[in-house]
Scaffold this motif. Structure first.
Motif, PDB file in Angstrom:
ATOM      1  N   LEU A 276       0.823  -1.201   0.000  1.00  0.00           N
ATOM      2  CA  LEU A 276       0.000   0.000   0.000  1.00  0.00           C
ATOM      3  C   LEU A 276       0.863   1.260   0.000  1.00  0.00           C
ATOM      4  CD1 LEU A 276      -2.808   1.331   0.193  1.00  0.00           C
ATOM      5  CD2 LEU A 276      -2.583   1.191   2.695  1.00  0.00           C
ATOM      6  N   MET A 277       1.964   1.251   0.741  1.00  0.00           N
ATOM      7  CA  MET A 277       2.861   2.410   0.767  1.00  0.00           C
ATOM      8  C   MET A 277       3.421   2.692  -0.624  1.00  0.00           C
ATOM      9  SD  MET A 277       2.984   3.774   3.803  1.00  0.00           S
ATOM     10  CE  MET A 277       4.509   4.725   3.752  1.00  0.00           C
ATOM     11  N   ARG A 283       0.623   6.943  -6.439  1.00  0.00           N
ATOM     12  CA  ARG A 283      -0.672   7.591  -6.674  1.00  0.00           C
ATOM     13  C   ARG A 283      -0.640   9.079  -6.364  1.00  0.00           C
ATOM     14  NH1 ARG A 283      -5.812   6.317  -8.897  1.00  0.00           N
ATOM     15  NH2 ARG A 283      -7.377   7.594  -7.860  1.00  0.00           N
ATOM     16  N   TYR A 284       0.025   9.426  -5.253  1.00  0.00           N
ATOM     17  CA  TYR A 284       0.005  10.825  -4.816  1.00  0.00           C
ATOM     18  C   TYR A 284       1.024  11.641  -5.609  1.00  0.00           C
ATOM     19  CZ  TYR A 284      -3.035  10.135  -0.756  1.00  0.00           C
ATOM     20  OH  TYR A 284      -4.095   9.894   0.071  1.00  0.00           O
ATOM     21  N   LEU A 290       1.254  12.037   2.029  1.00  0.00           N
ATOM     22  CA  LEU A 290       0.577  10.762   2.166  1.00  0.00           C
ATOM     23  C   LEU A 290      -0.066  10.675   3.544  1.00  0.00           C
ATOM     24  CD1 LEU A 290       2.501  10.100  -0.275  1.00  0.00           C
ATOM     25  CD2 LEU A 290       2.622   7.786   0.647  1.00  0.00           C
ATOM     26  N   PRO A 291      -1.029   9.776   3.728  1.00  0.00           N
ATOM     27  CA  PRO A 291      -1.627   9.631   5.059  1.00  0.00           C
ATOM     28  C   PRO A 291      -0.673   9.018   6.086  1.00  0.00           C
ATOM     29  CG  PRO A 291      -2.560   8.037   3.529  1.00  0.00           C
ATOM     30  CD  PRO A 291      -1.742   8.969   2.718  1.00  0.00           C
ATOM     31  N   GLN A 408      -2.065   0.832 -10.718  1.00  0.00           N
ATOM     32  CA  GLN A 408      -0.787   1.436 -10.332  1.00  0.00           C
ATOM     33  C   GLN A 408       0.290   0.356 -10.220  1.00  0.00           C
ATOM     34  OE1 GLN A 408      -0.471   4.739 -10.096  1.00  0.00           O
ATOM     35  NE2 GLN A 408      -2.653   4.998 -10.466  1.00  0.00           N
ATOM     36  N   PRO A 409       1.390   0.463 -10.968  1.00  0.00           N
ATOM     37  CA  PRO A 409       2.506  -0.463 -10.794  1.00  0.00           C
ATOM     38  C   PRO A 409       3.137  -0.266  -9.410  1.00  0.00           C
ATOM     39  CG  PRO A 409       2.676   0.735 -12.864  1.00  0.00           C
ATOM     40  CD  PRO A 409       1.633   1.424 -12.055  1.00  0.00           C
ATOM     41  N   ILE A 410       3.562  -1.358  -8.801  1.00  0.00           N
ATOM     42  CA  ILE A 410       4.106  -1.314  -7.440  1.00  0.00           C
ATOM     43  C   ILE A 410       5.625  -1.357  -7.483  1.00  0.00           C
ATOM     44  CG2 ILE A 410       4.152  -2.492  -5.213  1.00  0.00           C
ATOM     45  CD1 ILE A 410       1.450  -1.218  -5.965  1.00  0.00           C
TER      46      ILE A 410
END
Length: 536
Positions: A276-277, A283-284, A290-291, A408-410
């Motif tokens: 997720l990170m 994404r951002y 970020l959160p 989104q590619p990780i």
């Protein structure tokens, strides 16, 4: 993947001269008495042969030496198989150890001096008690490791006061009641693995990471995953990330009234958090917060190239078989998972209980970590299949942009938020060298900490719990191996929790007065430990 024993046998048959020498060595070990020069001695910590009779009584001493000498020779010869594939040799040695462990002389009454002595001294009462334990296990349909009737959730375990502040189809989010008048501004959100229930982080009052963090002045939230049934078979890895972890992060931010939190992931919960990170950092847009301000990984793999002994269970054939099983059930059952992990360490997780309960007549123990371990959860088909195929078999998370989630590619290298990563020296589920390599994939600065003990007791490691507590800590060295990093560190006596809390306090902001009322968007839904944790 072909049978590893077949591969090893074929390799030996292709080298007849070496095979003849190996047989000659085995014959020598098998017929030697071991007296007076010992063939082999028990390794330090091998409590199967801890009793003095294994050393002073000629029969038992010779039996132990022949067993250890033969099993070690066989294992070494498998690793030395000429021309064999390295993975096939490793897998064959793993399964050979299982057979050797099962036939250890300590597992049988006539060849266990401790069991014989106890039976004689008790007038047979120990054997009667062992038979009763065997009957109880037979009725339970399991080799019980713990007497769970001695523990109650909310009283003995998972008893830190708190409230459920969010509940959805996947999880409950628990916020814990502060013990101090003020808390640090940045809250902590703990993400446990969904392969067990969350309260490994909140065991007894003395063994609770949650209680310790709350006592140190942190505002603590914990995700409590729902125990999925067949109706949740389609629950995906992505669902855990977005409807589980991200939803918890957003709730904690809103309740605390801050833009960012500190996130903590443990085992597969940490793997999901790292994924997720990476997704959030892609994404951002640059400049947008970020959160998550900074984060912690506990005994976590993102590089599955060397996942430890569990690799012997994972192949294309075994995964296909599990997928077929899960297609029928909708999930992988908790007992099926539990026995898989037991078989990684059969001496301590299986045969020790057989000996102590059935041969020595001892009662099933009552220990909090064992009670938690026995309270397993099911694994939804889609999530478990994804983890086995995409992470363990394909190792996509370790390769930039090999894995794609929601468009989104990780790439873990894009992560820029500072990381505190912990590995455990004796961890056989997430080997510490692999956790070091996993942390090195992150693009941010990393403080790496190696703690003594294993996957559970190395992490659940409160100050003062053992005189042997120690850890090693320092910046991760990207141009050095895990072994080289350790050579540069000096051990520190005590619990790594103290180092972690100091690190957190420097980053989690000034103290503030916690809100006395529920947030309008996140009303209090009930007291901790909630309802999901009680589902069987």
């Amino acid at each position: 993947m072909p049978n590893p024993f077949v591969q090893v046998a074929a390799a030996w048959l292709a080298h007849p001269v070496e095979l003849a020498r190996a047989w000659q060595e085995l014959a020598t070990v098998s017929w030697a008495t071991g007296m007076p020069s010992p063939l082999a001695e028990a390794a330090e910590g091998d409590d199967r042969f801890a009793d003095e009779a294994w050393r002073v009584h000629p029969f038992f001493h010779g039996l132990m030496q022949q067993y250890l000498g033969l099993t070690r020779t066989l294992e070494r010869q498998i690793y030395d198989t000429p021309g064999a594939d390295e993975r096939a040799a490793r897998n064959a040695a793993f399964w050979l150890r299982h057979w050797c462990n099962a036939f250890a002389p300590s597992n049988f009454l006539p060849t266990n001096p401790v069991a014989l002595r106890r039976a004689f001294e008790s007038g047979g009462a120990s054997l009667r008690a062992g038979y009763q334990e065997w009957l109880r296990d037979l009725l339970a349909g399991d080799l019980r490791m713990v007497d769970r009737t001695r523990f109650e959730l909310g009283r003995d375990l998972a008893a830190t006061p708190g409230r459920v502040v969010l509940r959805n189809a996947m999880m409950e989010l628990i916020q814990y009641t502060p013990l101090n008048a003020q808390v640090h501004a940045v809250p902590l959100v703990l993400v446990p693995p969904w392969i067990n229930k969350y309260y490994i982080l909140d065991l007894t009052q003395q063994q609770s990471m949650v209680r310790h963090l709350v006592a140190q002045g942190f505002d603590v939230f914990v995700v409590s995953w729902k125990n999925p049934g067949s109706a949740m078979a389609g629950l995906s890895f992505e669902d855990h990330l977005f409807d589980g972890i991200l939803a918890a992060l957003e709730a904690a931010r809103a309740i605390a009234g801050v833009p960012q939190v500190h996130a903590v992931g443990y085992c597969i919960g940490g793997t999901a958090l790292a994924t997720l990170m990476a997704w959030l950092n892609r994404r951002y847009p640059p400049g947008r917060e970020l959160p998550v301000a900074h984060w912690t990984l506990l005994a976590t793999l993102t590089d599955f190239a060397r996942p430890g002994d569990i690799a012997s269970f994972i192949s294309e054939e075994s995964v296909a078989w599990l997928e077929e099983l899960m297609a029928r059930q909708g999930f992988l059952d908790a007992q099926q998972i539990g026995w898989s992990f037991r078989m990684l360490r059969p001496n301590t997780q299986v045969w020790r209980y057989v000996v102590h309960k059935y041969l020595l007549g001892e009662a099933t123990p009552a220990m909090a970590p064992l009670a938690w371990n026995a309270d397993g959860t099911r694994q939804p088909r889609a999530t478990h299949a994804f983890c086995l195929r995409e992470l363990y078999l394909a190792n996509k998370l370790a390769r930039p942009d090999a894995l794609e989630l929601r468009g989104q590619p990780i790439d873990l290298g894009r992560i820029r938020q500072e990381l505190y990563a912990v590995g455990a020296l004796a961890d056989h589920i997430t080997p510490w060298r692999s956790t070091y390599c996993s942390a090195a994939l992150v693009g941010a600065p990393v403080r790496y900490v190696l703690t003594a003990s294993g996957h559970i007791l190395g992490i659940i490691n409160p100050p003062g719990s053992s005189a042997k507590q120690q850890y090693w800590a320092g910046p991760l060295l990207r141009d050095a191996s895990a072994k080289e990093w350790l050579a540069t560190r000096e051990p520190v006596a005590g619990s790594w929790w103290e180092d972690w809390c100091t690190w957190l306090a420097q980053r989690c902001g000034a103290l503030r007065v916690p809100a006395a009322q529920a947030h309008p968007d996140y009303p209090w839904l009930g007291d901790a430990p909630g309802i999901y944790v009680r589902e069987s």
